[in-house]
Design an enzyme around this catalytic site. Structure first.
Site, PDB file in Angstrom:
ATOM      1  N   HIS A 102      -8.505  81.812   0.536  1.00 32.46           N
ATOM      2  CA  HIS A 102      -8.047  80.718  -0.321  1.00 32.46           C
ATOM      3  C   HIS A 102      -7.129  79.814   0.497  1.00 32.46           C
ATOM      4  O   HIS A 102      -5.918  80.000   0.532  1.00 32.46           O
ATOM      5  CB  HIS A 102      -7.318  81.273  -1.549  1.00 32.46           C
ATOM      6  CG  HIS A 102      -6.988  80.239  -2.582  1.00 32.46           C
ATOM      7  ND1 HIS A 102      -6.821  80.560  -3.907  1.00 32.46           N
ATOM      8  CD2 HIS A 102      -6.794  78.906  -2.506  1.00 32.46           C
ATOM      9  CE1 HIS A 102      -6.536  79.457  -4.597  1.00 32.46           C
ATOM     10  NE2 HIS A 102      -6.506  78.436  -3.744  1.00 32.46           N
ATOM     11  N   HIS A 135      -4.457  70.067 -10.444  1.00 31.24           N
ATOM     12  CA  HIS A 135      -5.841  69.575 -10.415  1.00 31.24           C
ATOM     13  C   HIS A 135      -5.962  68.341 -11.301  1.00 31.24           C
ATOM     14  O   HIS A 135      -5.479  68.340 -12.448  1.00 31.24           O
ATOM     15  CB  HIS A 135      -6.803  70.662 -10.896  1.00 31.24           C
ATOM     16  CG  HIS A 135      -7.001  71.763  -9.913  1.00 31.24           C
ATOM     17  ND1 HIS A 135      -8.242  72.091  -9.391  1.00 31.24           N
ATOM     18  CD2 HIS A 135      -6.110  72.619  -9.336  1.00 31.24           C
ATOM     19  CE1 HIS A 135      -8.100  73.100  -8.543  1.00 31.24           C
ATOM     20  NE2 HIS A 135      -6.816  73.445  -8.505  1.00 31.24           N
ATOM     21  N   HIS A 182      -6.788  79.294 -13.099  1.00 38.42           N
ATOM     22  CA  HIS A 182      -6.484  78.098 -13.889  1.00 38.42           C
ATOM     23  C   HIS A 182      -7.026  78.314 -15.297  1.00 38.42           C
ATOM     24  O   HIS A 182      -7.806  77.518 -15.824  1.00 38.42           O
ATOM     25  CB  HIS A 182      -7.056  76.845 -13.227  1.00 38.42           C
ATOM     26  CG  HIS A 182      -6.345  76.488 -11.956  1.00 38.42           C
ATOM     27  ND1 HIS A 182      -5.184  75.742 -11.936  1.00 38.42           N
ATOM     28  CD2 HIS A 182      -6.603  76.826 -10.670  1.00 38.42           C
ATOM     29  CE1 HIS A 182      -4.775  75.615 -10.684  1.00 38.42           C
ATOM     30  NE2 HIS A 182      -5.612  76.275  -9.899  1.00 38.42           N
ATOM     31  N   HIS A 219      -4.856  83.315  -7.228  1.00 37.27           N
ATOM     32  CA  HIS A 219      -3.389  83.193  -7.177  1.00 37.27           C
ATOM     33  C   HIS A 219      -2.741  83.740  -8.461  1.00 37.27           C
ATOM     34  O   HIS A 219      -2.209  83.024  -9.293  1.00 37.27           O
ATOM     35  CB  HIS A 219      -2.894  81.797  -6.826  1.00 37.27           C
ATOM     36  CG  HIS A 219      -3.499  80.626  -7.544  1.00 37.27           C
ATOM     37  ND1 HIS A 219      -3.673  80.571  -8.906  1.00 37.27           N
ATOM     38  CD2 HIS A 219      -3.921  79.437  -7.064  1.00 37.27           C
ATOM     39  CE1 HIS A 219      -4.188  79.401  -9.230  1.00 37.27           C
ATOM     40  NE2 HIS A 219      -4.351  78.697  -8.124  1.00 37.27           N
ATOM     41  N   ASN A 246       0.042  82.446 -11.154  1.00 35.55           N
ATOM     42  CA  ASN A 246       0.121  80.988 -11.135  1.00 35.55           C
ATOM     43  C   ASN A 246      -1.055  80.373 -11.888  1.00 35.55           C
ATOM     44  O   ASN A 246      -2.206  80.773 -11.713  1.00 35.55           O
ATOM     45  CB  ASN A 246       0.152  80.463  -9.695  1.00 35.55           C
ATOM     46  CG  ASN A 246       1.365  80.975  -8.942  1.00 35.55           C
ATOM     47  OD1 ASN A 246       1.241  81.763  -8.014  1.00 35.55           O
ATOM     48  ND2 ASN A 246       2.549  80.543  -9.349  1.00 35.55           N
ATOM     49  N   GLY A 268       7.747  83.271  -1.417  1.00 38.60           N
ATOM     50  CA  GLY A 268       9.106  83.144  -1.895  1.00 38.60           C
ATOM     51  C   GLY A 268       9.298  82.011  -2.887  1.00 38.60           C
ATOM     52  O   GLY A 268      10.416  81.773  -3.344  1.00 38.60           O
ATOM     53  N   ASP A 321      -3.122  79.896   0.102  1.00 31.10           N
ATOM     54  CA  ASP A 321      -3.238  78.672  -0.695  1.00 31.10           C
ATOM     55  C   ASP A 321      -2.683  77.489   0.095  1.00 31.10           C
ATOM     56  O   ASP A 321      -2.156  76.538  -0.457  1.00 31.10           O
ATOM     57  CB  ASP A 321      -2.516  78.812  -2.042  1.00 31.10           C
ATOM     58  CG  ASP A 321      -2.988  77.788  -3.074  1.00 31.10           C
ATOM     59  OD1 ASP A 321      -4.022  77.140  -2.840  1.00 31.10           O
ATOM     60  OD2 ASP A 321      -2.318  77.639  -4.110  1.00 31.10           O
ATOM     61  N   GLY A 377      -0.177  73.870  -4.042  1.00 24.79           N
ATOM     62  CA  GLY A 377      -0.513  74.716  -2.909  1.00 24.79           C
ATOM     63  C   GLY A 377       0.742  75.112  -2.156  1.00 24.79           C
ATOM     64  O   GLY A 377       1.860  75.033  -2.683  1.00 24.79           O
TER      65      GLY A 377
END
Length: 391
Positions: free
Chosen positions: A63, A152, A206, A227, A230, A260, A285, A320
Site C-alpha cells: 500500500h 478521496h 474506507h 489501513h 483509519n 506515530g 501508505d 497518506g
C-alpha cells in the site's frame, strides 16, 4: 552470472535467526543460506561482509502511493523509476502501486501506464538494477463509502459496479492485485464476489460497514483490511462494526500504519493482541512526499501539504503518510514487538497476501535475492534487489 557471498553476524529468514551466517546469491536468486560452516561458497564469488549487522528479506509494501516527489498515478516511466529507486534506498524491494479515487478515465490511463511499465521491466529482469519491483496495482477506490472517504475526492466516488470494475481490470492488463472497497454500499457484496472470482485480494477499506455487513463480505470473499482503524467505522462494545469482524477472524489480514500519527500506540497493541503478529502487516501508505522535504505534493489529482512530515489536505484531513517501511519497522520494535516478528510483518506476510510467499519476503534457496542489511539500531546499511546492489 555474478555470484555474491554475503557474510553477516546474523540473518532473520524471517522464520528463524541464524548467527554467523552466509547467503549465496547467484544472478537474481538466493541459492544457499545458513551457518557459514555449513555452506559451500562457490569459487570466484564476490564477498560482502556485514560484520555486526543483520540481514533480513527486502520489505514488501502493498500500500504505497508514491515517493521521491512523484505519485504512481502519473504513470510515466520517469516518475515510476523515481518512486521505485527512492523506496529501494529505504529497504522496500517490492511494492504494489496504489491508486487513489479519481475520475474513471483518469484512473484507466494511470492503470494502462503502470501496467505497461511493469511489463517492460519484467522483460528486463536479466539486467536487474537497484530498484523496488512493482508487483502489481492496488485499486484504493473508487468503490468506497462517501461517509468514510478520508481525502478521496467525493465527486469521483462511484457505487460498486461490476461493469466499471471490469473496465478498470481491462486497463490494468492483468496487473491489478488488490481492490479496496466498502462492501456495505449497494452492489458491494456482488462486487466482492466478482473481484474474488477474478483472483484479486478483496480488501475492506474506507467503509462504514457494521459487524454483520463485514461478516457477509468475508463470507463473499473479502480477506483483507486496509489501513486498519483509519477511515473505518469505530469499534464500541455494543457496535463492534467492521473492526470487530477483522479482529476476530483469523482468515482476514490487516494493514497497520505505524508512523506515530495515524494510529495511537494502545490501538496498535489492541490489534496485535487480538490478531497476533501472523495476520497483521506493516504498510506505509506513503505518498509523493516520502523521502522529500516538507512542502506541497500531489496525491492522485489533488494537492496536499506536508508539515513536519505529516501530510494533510486543504480540510486538514490526513492524506497518506511520509513513512518508509524501514521506519515502520523501527517504530514497531520500539513498541515491544520482537524484531523477528516485526520483520515478518514487513516481509513474508505481505508477500503471502500476494501469493508470492516462496519468492518474496524470505531468505531461502530459490527466492529472489531481495535483501536488506540493518544496523543494530535498525537503519538500512545496504540493499540488494534481485541480485543488484550492496557493492
Amino acid at each position: 552470472m555474478t555470484t555474491t557471498a554475503i557474510y553477516a553476524s546474523r540473518i532473520l529468514t524471517p522464520f528463524e535467526e541464524i548467527s554467523d551466517a552466509v547467503i549465496i546469491v547467484e544472478g537474481t536468486q538466493i541459492t544457499g543460506m545458513g551457518h557459514r560452516d555449513e555452506i559451500r561458497v562457490p569459487s570466484g564469488a564476490t564477498d560482502y561482509v556485514a560484520t555486526g549487522l543483520t540481514v533480513v528479506p527486502g520489505f514488501v509494501d502493498i500500500h504505497v502511493h508514491g515517493a521521491g516527489g512523484h505519485d504512481v498515478m502519473e504513470a510515466e516511466e520517469e516518475a515510476l523509476d523515481k518512486i521505485a529507486c527512492t523506496l529501494a534506498r529505504h529497504g522496500t524491494t517490492s511494492m504494489v502501486a496504489t491508486t487513489v479515487t479519481a475520475p474513471i478515465d483518469d484512473t484507466c490511463r494511470s492503470l494502462e501506464g503502470i501496467a505497461s511499465y511493469i511489463h517492460a521491466h519484467e522483460k528486463a529482469q536479466e539486467n536487474p538494477r537497484l530498484t523496488s519491483e512493482i508487483l502489481g496495482i492496488h485499486l484504493e477506490g473508487p468503490f468506497i463509502n462517501p461517509a468514510r472517504r478520508g481525502v478521496h475526492p467525493l465527486a469521483a466516488i462511484v457505487p460498486p459496479s461490476t461493469g466499471v470494475f471490469e473496465q478498470l481490470l481491462k486497463a490494468g492488463d492483468g496487473r491489478v492485485k488488490i481492490l479496496t472497497l466498502a462492501p456495505e454500499m449497494p452492489g458491494g457484496m456482488k462486487l466482492v464476489e466478482a473481484a474474488a472470482a477474478a483472483g484479486l485480494t478483496v480488501a475492506m477499506g474506507h467503509t462504514d460497514a457494521d459487524y454483520e455487513q463485514a461478516r457477509e463480505a468475508i463470507r463473499a470473499g473479502a480477506r483483507h483490511a486496509v489501513h486498519t482503524y483509519n477511515a473505518m467505522r469505530p469499534f464500541s462494545h455494543r457496535d463492534p462494526g467492521i473492526l470487530g469482524a477483522v479482529m476476530t477472524d483469523p482468515e482476514v489480514t490487516a494493514e497497520i500504519i505505524v508512523d506515530g500519527v495515524h494510529v495511537a500506540v494502545p490501538a496498535i497493541q489492541v490489534l496485535i493482541g487480538a490478531k497476533g503478529t501472523e495476520t497483521v502487516m506493516l504498510v506505509s501508505d506513503g505518498i509523493a512526499a516520502t523521502g522529500m522535504r516538507d512542502g506541497a505534493y500531489r496525491l492522485g489529482d489533488f494537492e496536499v501539504q506536508v508539515r513536519d512530515g505529516v501530510a494533510r489536505n486543504s480540510e486538514g484531513k490526513l492524506a497518506g503518510s511520509t513513512l518508509t517501511m524501514e521506519r515502520a519497522l523501527r517504530n514497531l520494535v520500539a513498541l515491544g514487538v520482537p524484531l523477528i516478528d516485526a520483520v515478518r510483518m514487513a516481509t513474508i506476510l505481505p508477500a503471502r497476501r500476494l501469493g508470492l510467499g516462496g519468492k518474496k519476503g524470505v531468505i531461502a534457496p530459490g527466492a529472489d535475492a531481495d535483501l536488506v542489511v540493518l544496523t543494530p539500531d535498525l537503519r538500512v546499511a545496504g540493499v540488494m534487489t534481485r541480485g543488484a546492489g550492496l557493492a
